[in-house]
Design a protein around this motif. Structure first.
Motif, PDB file in Angstrom:
ATOM      1  N   GLU A   1      10.214   1.777 -12.109  1.00  0.00           N
ATOM      2  CA  GLU A   1      10.460   2.441 -10.834  1.00  0.00           C
ATOM      3  C   GLU A   1       9.705   1.739  -9.708  1.00  0.00           C
ATOM      4  N   GLU A   2      10.375   1.521  -8.605  1.00  0.00           N
ATOM      5  CA  GLU A   2       9.755   0.827  -7.485  1.00  0.00           C
ATOM      6  C   GLU A   2       8.599   1.656  -6.940  1.00  0.00           C
ATOM      7  N   PRO A   3       7.392   1.053  -6.795  1.00  0.00           N
ATOM      8  CA  PRO A   3       6.250   1.810  -6.269  1.00  0.00           C
ATOM      9  C   PRO A   3       6.414   2.085  -4.782  1.00  0.00           C
ATOM     10  N   LYS A   4       5.755   3.142  -4.321  1.00  0.00           N
ATOM     11  CA  LYS A   4       5.775   3.471  -2.907  1.00  0.00           C
ATOM     12  C   LYS A   4       4.877   2.513  -2.146  1.00  0.00           C
ATOM     13  N   LYS A   5       5.196   2.336  -0.854  1.00  0.00           N
ATOM     14  CA  LYS A   5       4.425   1.436  -0.017  1.00  0.00           C
ATOM     15  C   LYS A   5       3.623   2.238   0.997  1.00  0.00           C
ATOM     16  N   SER A   6       2.406   1.783   1.260  1.00  0.00           N
ATOM     17  CA  SER A   6       1.588   2.423   2.285  1.00  0.00           C
ATOM     18  C   SER A   6       2.150   2.068   3.657  1.00  0.00           C
ATOM     19  N   PRO A   7       2.353   3.052   4.556  1.00  0.00           N
ATOM     20  CA  PRO A   7       2.894   2.754   5.885  1.00  0.00           C
ATOM     21  C   PRO A   7       1.925   1.929   6.730  1.00  0.00           C
TER      22      PRO A   7
ATOM     23  N   THR B   1      -0.730  -0.342   5.326  1.00  0.00           N
ATOM     24  CA  THR B   1      -1.036  -1.661   4.755  1.00  0.00           C
ATOM     25  C   THR B   1       0.152  -2.313   4.073  1.00  0.00           C
ATOM     26  N   ASN B   2       1.226  -1.532   3.858  1.00  0.00           N
ATOM     27  CA  ASN B   2       2.414  -2.017   3.149  1.00  0.00           C
ATOM     28  C   ASN B   2       2.105  -2.433   1.709  1.00  0.00           C
TER      29      ASN B   2
ATOM     30  N   GLU C   1      -8.045   3.543   2.717  1.00  0.00           N
ATOM     31  CA  GLU C   1      -6.676   3.086   2.516  1.00  0.00           C
ATOM     32  C   GLU C   1      -6.500   2.226   1.264  1.00  0.00           C
ATOM     33  N   THR C   2      -7.513   1.478   0.887  1.00  0.00           N
ATOM     34  CA  THR C   2      -7.343   0.529  -0.223  1.00  0.00           C
ATOM     35  C   THR C   2      -7.966   0.981  -1.534  1.00  0.00           C
TER      36      THR C   2
END
Length: 683
Positions: free
Chosen positions: A38-44, A46-47, A323-324
């Protein structure tokens, strides 16, 4: 698990794991592959990928886990799965590993999977239910954390078990997929007896193909085989010394990639501009940095800082971690890692404590082909690939860098594949440092400073120059000097390293340092046989018989000195390496005891009663104080409390209660409290 018969050849056509284990892994992969794809979600912001909070995996719970029953037999042989302790959960699943530990509580968790088979078979031999057993396993069972499951059987004097055959390190090639690992073989029987040890003298491939078999030249020795799969001095009976206690630690482990940043990122977070931030964003040093050119990586280390303080005082660094790091940490199984997500995972408080007042410290790479030591600035944060020492005196650097300590470390430590591993508990805390006169100690310190400066200077002038490269060439030079050697000349690349590193100068510095350290111990007779010989920083199997005998004598003398120091410590004479740090409350008293023990004069009158010591404020210092008093003789809690000012009976009783629960002290039949044998250094 069932048993398997051994094939005639131990180096060809054997699978890395049992087919049943590989099939289990294949089924698990198929079962969970949809979730994994399943494609992981991206942080808006940091992407970057963030965990999917809705993703779920089944949790398997094993009901009433218990040991597998083995059929009756006279002999047990097998090839259990090669699964290291750190890989077991990934290979077998959390549920199975939890059940395994519940069924085998006597086996330490940090041991390889194969040790359950070894322990089971050894127990059957001790109970005389089987005659002998033999297993093929990965060569990591020689490492310290695995030897804990083997040593109790070999050290049991009432029901002894002996290794009757062992090959510590042997190639294992699977021609089906080209997998190549290193294995060991052990066979054991009841009784206290000698065994046959086979070690590789020479190894070469049958062909250039990576999956080809190996042609080996083995050397056989007969003698008592110990849990480190070696014959000779019984180094496993060396005990930890109080004098070396609390001065060695492994480096940091962040548990989160976001803690590590480039120099550019560190600057953007205010590393160079914001006052005080340089104590929290520090150069992060790993094994490659120590051996070669630094990568320019920094670690964000806010250990001891509250989240609210971090957010208000250093908002840019806080946002970076938010964020990281936080998304990853919130998925961690460890509650501490989740709750304190802005703190690196393993901050090593002991390292912080012993470097607090130092400008520099000593470090070595935990797993490395060559054993070498170097000074690092106290502002440098070590990562978990380094072992650090809270010593800034060059005299200690020189002793650690000497052939004597390296030989001790190579035997006491384990190996990872074919690389020696430095274990702080076995290699450092058991090592007896010499009592050198002032002139010899100064000479050792001077040579150690020159050695450290020489290597750093040459590496600074030649950024591509590495410690491994220099010591490879140094080892080649030493092998060429052996009478009758057929060692080939240096290659063009090696000649370049020789010139860049001034390796002949490096060689002289090491030889002079070894000569001074042998003199400090008073063992110049062994120095004449060992100084300048190959194998000073890395194992060398092709040693002449004379050198082997000298190394065994060296180890035996170090073991004897270890026992002598342990006996001194039991009488209250502890040769602290850093008395001002290790035992500040006891330093004056220890100085008096040392002067008394080292003096050749006999006092004309009995010594006056010792003055009462103040009761320390911290628990750690209180434990040290109680331990030091009990090393003199067993005594009651009341007598122990009376040795301190203001007679702190309640606090002494609480400390004794804690030590009793830890198994460090015990009550004698007469009611007095005594230190347990072989437990002094574990407090």
């Amino acid at each position: 698990p069932g048993t398997q018969s051994l094939q005639r050849s131990s180096i060809e056509h054997r699978p890395l794991q049992n087919p049943s284990d590989l099939e289990r892994l294949r089924l698990l992969k198929e079962k969970f592959s949809p979730q994994l794809r399943e494609e992981p979600k991206k942080s808006p912001t940091t992407n970057e990928d963030i965990p999917d909070e809705s993703a779920q995996l089944p949790v398997e719970v094993y009901i009433n886990p218990r040991k597998a029953e083995w059929p009756e037999a006279d002999y047990v042989i097998g090839n259990p799965p090669f699964i290291g302790a750190k890989l077991m959960r990934g290979a077998l699943g959390d549920g199975y590993v939890d059940a395994l530990q519940a069924a085998w509580p006597e086996i330490p968790q940090a041991t390889d999977f194969v040790l359950r088979w070894w322990h089971k078979a050894a127990t059957l031999v001790q109970k005389r239910h089987i005659n002998q057993f033999g297993f093929i396993a990965s060569n990591s069972i020689r490492q310290t954390y695995n030897r804990r499951a083997i040593s109790p059987f070999l050290d049991d004097r009432e029901h002894p078990l002996s290794l009757v055959f062992a090959v510590p390190d042997h190639p294992w090639v699977d021609s089906s997929d080209g997998a190549a690992v290193r294995i060991c073989m052990t066979a054991a029987a009841y009784g206290d007896s000698s065994g046959t040890l086979k070690t590789i003298v020479k190894e070469q491939r049958h062909s250039d193909s990576p999956d080809s078999g190996r042609q080996l030249l083995l050397r056989s020795e007969i003698g008592k085989i110990y849990s480190n799969l070696a014959i000779g001095a019984d180094i496993n009976r060396a005990t930890q010394l109080l004098s070396n206690h609390s001065l060695c630690a492994v480096g940091f482990k962040t548990i989160g990639a976001g803690f590590q940043v480039s120099s550019e990122k560190a600057s953007s977070l205010g590393f160079k501009d914001q006052a005080g931030l340089d104590q929290f964003i520090r150069p992060y040093i790993n094994g490659r940095d120590l051996a070669g050119t630094r990568r320019g990586i920094f670690v964000i280390d806010f250990y001891g800082v509250e989240e609210a303080v971090l957010r208000s005082k250093y908002p840019a660094a806080y946002q970076h971690l938010l964020e990281t790091v936080k998304p990853e940490r919130l998925q961690n199984r460890n509650k501490i890692f989740r709750d304190q997500w802005w703190i690196i995972g393993h901050p090593r408080p002991i390292f912080r404590q012993f470097t607090k007042t130092l400008e520099r410290y000593i470090a070595t790479i935990e797993t490395s082909k060559h054993r070498f030591f170097a000074f690092l600035d106290s502002s440098d944060a070590p990562d978990s690939t380094l072992v650090t020492f809270g010593l800034n005196c060059a005299h200690f650097h020189g002793v650690l860098s000497s052939r004597l300590h390296t030989e001790w470390a190579l035997r006491m430590g384990g190996t990872l594949e074919d690389r020696p591993r430095y274990n702080k508990t076995r290699c450092f805390e058991t090592f007896p440092f010499p009592k050198a006169d002032e002139a010899t100690a100064t000479q050792i310190a001077t040579l150690a400073e020159q050695l450290d400066a020489h290597r750093k200077r040459q590496q600074e002038q030649h950024p591509g120059l590495t410690m491994t490269g220099m010591y490879n060439v140094l080892e080649r030079l030493r092998r060429q000097s052996v009478p009758g050697s057929d060692e080939p000349p240096l290659t063009a690349k090696e000649k370049e390293i020789h010139e860049q590193g001034l390796v002949s100068v490096l060689r002289e510095l090491h030889d002079d340092l070894d000569r001074a350290v042998f003199q400090a111990y008073g063992w110049q007779d062994l120095g004449e046989k060992l100084i300048g010989r190959p194998g000073a920083t890395t194992p060398w199997p092709e040693k002449p018989e004379e050198q082997q005998e000298a190394e065994e004598q060296l180890l035996q003398r170090l073991v004897d000195l270890n026992h002598q120091r342990a006996a001194e410590e039991a009488q209250g004479h502890i040769r602290w390496l850093r008395p001002d740090y290790q035992a500040p409350e006891q330093a004056p008293e220890q100085t008096r005891l040392a002067a008394k023990a080292d003096s050749a004069q006999t006092p004309a009158t009995p010594a006056a009663p010792a003055a009462k010591h103040p009761w320390p404020k911290t628990l750690q210092a209180q434990i040290r104080a109680v331990r030091a008093e009990l090393t003199t003789s067993p005594m009651s809690a009341a007598s122990l409390a009376a040795r301190f000012k203001r007679n702190p009976k309640k606090s002494v009783t609480e400390v004794l209660g804690a030590l009793t629960e830890l198994g460090m002290v015990a009550k004698s039949p007469d009611g007095s409290i005594r230190l347990r044998e072989n437990q002094v250094s574990q407090i």
